[in-house]
Write an enzyme that holds these catalytic residues in place. Structure first.
Site, PDB file in Angstrom:
ATOM      1  N   LEU A 131       0.928  -1.441  -0.013  1.00 32.43           N
ATOM      2  CA  LEU A 131       0.078   0.243   0.019  1.00 32.43           C
ATOM      3  C   LEU A 131       0.706   1.278  -0.084  1.00 32.43           C
ATOM      4  O   LEU A 131       2.045   1.175   0.575  1.00 32.43           O
ATOM      5  CB  LEU A 131      -1.025   0.042   1.191  1.00 32.43           C
ATOM      6  CG  LEU A 131      -1.935  -1.122   1.419  1.00 32.43           C
ATOM      7  CD1 LEU A 131      -2.608  -0.938   2.737  1.00 32.43           C
ATOM      8  CD2 LEU A 131      -3.048  -1.145   0.398  1.00 32.43           C
ATOM      9  N   ASP A 132       0.330   2.283  -0.707  1.00 29.14           N
ATOM     10  CA  ASP A 132       1.239   3.540  -0.621  1.00 29.14           C
ATOM     11  C   ASP A 132       1.194   3.987   0.957  1.00 29.14           C
ATOM     12  O   ASP A 132       0.446   3.815   1.610  1.00 29.14           O
ATOM     13  CB  ASP A 132       0.256   4.635  -1.366  1.00 29.14           C
ATOM     14  CG  ASP A 132       0.370   4.338  -2.723  1.00 29.14           C
ATOM     15  OD1 ASP A 132       1.146   3.483  -3.309  1.00 29.14           O
ATOM     16  OD2 ASP A 132      -0.770   4.972  -3.235  1.00 29.14           O
ATOM     17  N   ARG A 133       2.044   4.908   1.216  1.00 33.43           N
ATOM     18  CA  ARG A 133       2.602   5.382   2.495  1.00 33.43           C
ATOM     19  C   ARG A 133       0.963   5.823   3.051  1.00 33.43           C
ATOM     20  O   ARG A 133       0.848   5.653   4.407  1.00 33.43           O
ATOM     21  CB  ARG A 133       3.499   6.336   2.288  1.00 33.43           C
ATOM     22  CG  ARG A 133       3.876   7.026   3.635  1.00 33.43           C
ATOM     23  CD  ARG A 133       5.158   7.712   3.672  1.00 33.43           C
ATOM     24  NE  ARG A 133       4.880   8.957   2.999  1.00 33.43           N
ATOM     25  CZ  ARG A 133       4.602  10.007   3.432  1.00 33.43           C
ATOM     26  NH1 ARG A 133       3.756  10.456   4.503  1.00 33.43           N
ATOM     27  NH2 ARG A 133       4.374  11.120   2.619  1.00 33.43           N
ATOM     28  N   THR A 135      -1.983   5.230   2.423  1.00 37.78           N
ATOM     29  CA  THR A 135      -3.311   4.703   2.114  1.00 37.78           C
ATOM     30  C   THR A 135      -3.400   3.544   3.315  1.00 37.78           C
ATOM     31  O   THR A 135      -2.224   3.018   3.511  1.00 37.78           O
ATOM     32  CB  THR A 135      -3.088   3.629   0.925  1.00 37.78           C
ATOM     33  OG1 THR A 135      -3.053   4.444  -0.460  1.00 37.78           O
ATOM     34  CG2 THR A 135      -4.200   2.799   0.944  1.00 37.78           C
ATOM     35  N   ARG A 235      -5.921   5.816  -7.545  1.00 41.36           N
ATOM     36  CA  ARG A 235      -5.673   7.166  -7.666  1.00 41.36           C
ATOM     37  C   ARG A 235      -5.915   7.709  -9.109  1.00 41.36           C
ATOM     38  O   ARG A 235      -6.360   8.595  -9.552  1.00 41.36           O
ATOM     39  CB  ARG A 235      -4.468   7.350  -7.066  1.00 41.36           C
ATOM     40  CG  ARG A 235      -4.440   7.058  -5.364  1.00 41.36           C
ATOM     41  CD  ARG A 235      -2.922   7.131  -4.573  1.00 41.36           C
ATOM     42  NE  ARG A 235      -2.390   8.529  -4.964  1.00 41.36           N
ATOM     43  CZ  ARG A 235      -1.313   8.871  -4.257  1.00 41.36           C
ATOM     44  NH1 ARG A 235      -0.416   7.974  -4.051  1.00 41.36           N
ATOM     45  NH2 ARG A 235      -0.869  10.408  -4.114  1.00 41.36           N
TER      46      ARG A 235
END
Length: 308
Positions: A131-133, A135, A235
């Protein structure tokens, strides 16, 4: 890992046992072949061509004897599921998944390294998804080589399903939809992605399905299912539709209502790598997402009964 050859397995080779009976990946089999004590039958080191007989004792060196070079750091992290094969934390926002430049001591990997160091268990970080930082939500992590191989195959075969909750800028009029648009890196950045032509040399096919849960106050709440797992897929896809995720300052605009993009990995379904039982998990909404949804969508009750 230790097992006894069954009567119905009499006459098969070690390779057949590993590949067909146990479902090991080629990568894992290669690891065992070239490990000093990788495969033993009745106490003797053997090759994968060894023919097995009923009652033979097979020992496979799958244990992690040495921890990876990840610093254990005492960081708060909620664990939603854990056994000897899998661990599923609920990642908070503003925490990277794994160490990288400028993030050596503040990641999920650091938190788990601390958790298992305290228990005297060697730790190797084997994330199946990332996961993105910023998210939040569910991360699926294998705790050994066998689980990592099987879960990676399950991911490739579409046997792992994920859904996200996202708040979008703008009011969608349709009840559901899908975005099938390939992605690639922009020419100016190694991080930023954009929709590209299908025949672009670096194009990655990407598919997102979504359904609208609520529309109000200039925003839309959606449940999104990324069928593929490309970097920044949700996104980029929602920005491509003209409805960027609220607070996404990379593909949309920053928001005074939330300090990060409003995206939460909400549910996860996966086959257990050993038992094959279907595991379903749901990550509680973090406070910032919960507050945002309450402010924008009065028709979604605070007890969340209307959420999927």
């Amino acid at each position: 890992m230790q097992l006894t050859v069954k009567k119905e397995q009499n006459g098969i080779t070690v390779l057949q046992l590993l590949r067909k009976e146990l479902g090991f990946s080629s990568k894992l089999i290669k690891h065992l072949k070239f490990s000093e004590d990788g495969i033993a039958v009745n106490g003797e080191r053997v090759t994968v061509r060894k023919v097995l007989h009923a009652g033979d004792l097979v020992l496979l060196a799958l244990e992690d004897n040495d921890a990876a070079d990840i610093a254990p750091v005492d960081l708060p992290i909620q664990i939603l599921y854990e056994d000897g094969d899998v661990v599923v934390p609920a990642k908070p926002s503003n925490m990277p998944t794994h160490p990288s430049h400028d993030h050596h001591y503040d990641t999920v990997a650091n938190a788990l390294a601390y958790r298992y160091t305290q228990k005297g268990i060697p730790f190797v970080f084997r994330p199946i998804n990332r996961l993105d930082r910023n998210t939040s939500g569910l991360l699926l992590i294998a705790r050994n080589r066998v689980s990592a191989g099987k879960l990676s195959n399950a991911m490739k075969n579409g046997e792992i399903q994920k859904s996200y909750l996202a708040v979008l800028d703008g009011e969608m009029t349709q009840a559901e939809g899908r975005v099938e648009a390939p992605l690639h890196r922009t020419a100016e950045s190694i991080i930023v992605r954009e929709v590209c032509e299908p025949d672009a040399p670096d194009a990655d096919w990407a598919l997102t399905e979504y359904r609208v849960l609520a529309v109000a106050n200039g925003h839309t709440l959606v449940e999104a299912r990324p069928i593929t797992g490309r970097t920044h897929q949700l996104r980029v896809h929602f920005a491509y539709l003209g409805f960027p995720i609220t607070g996404d300052d990379l593909y949309g605009t920053a928001s005074a209502e939330i300090s990060r993009h409003a995206l939460h990995a909400y549910t996860l379904t996966f086959p257990h790598p050993v038992t094959q039982e279907s595991i379903f998990l749901k990550a509680p909404l973090p406070a910032d997402m919960s507050s945002l949804i309450d402010r924008f969508f009065q028709n979604i009750q605070a007890n969340r009964k209307e959420l999927p």
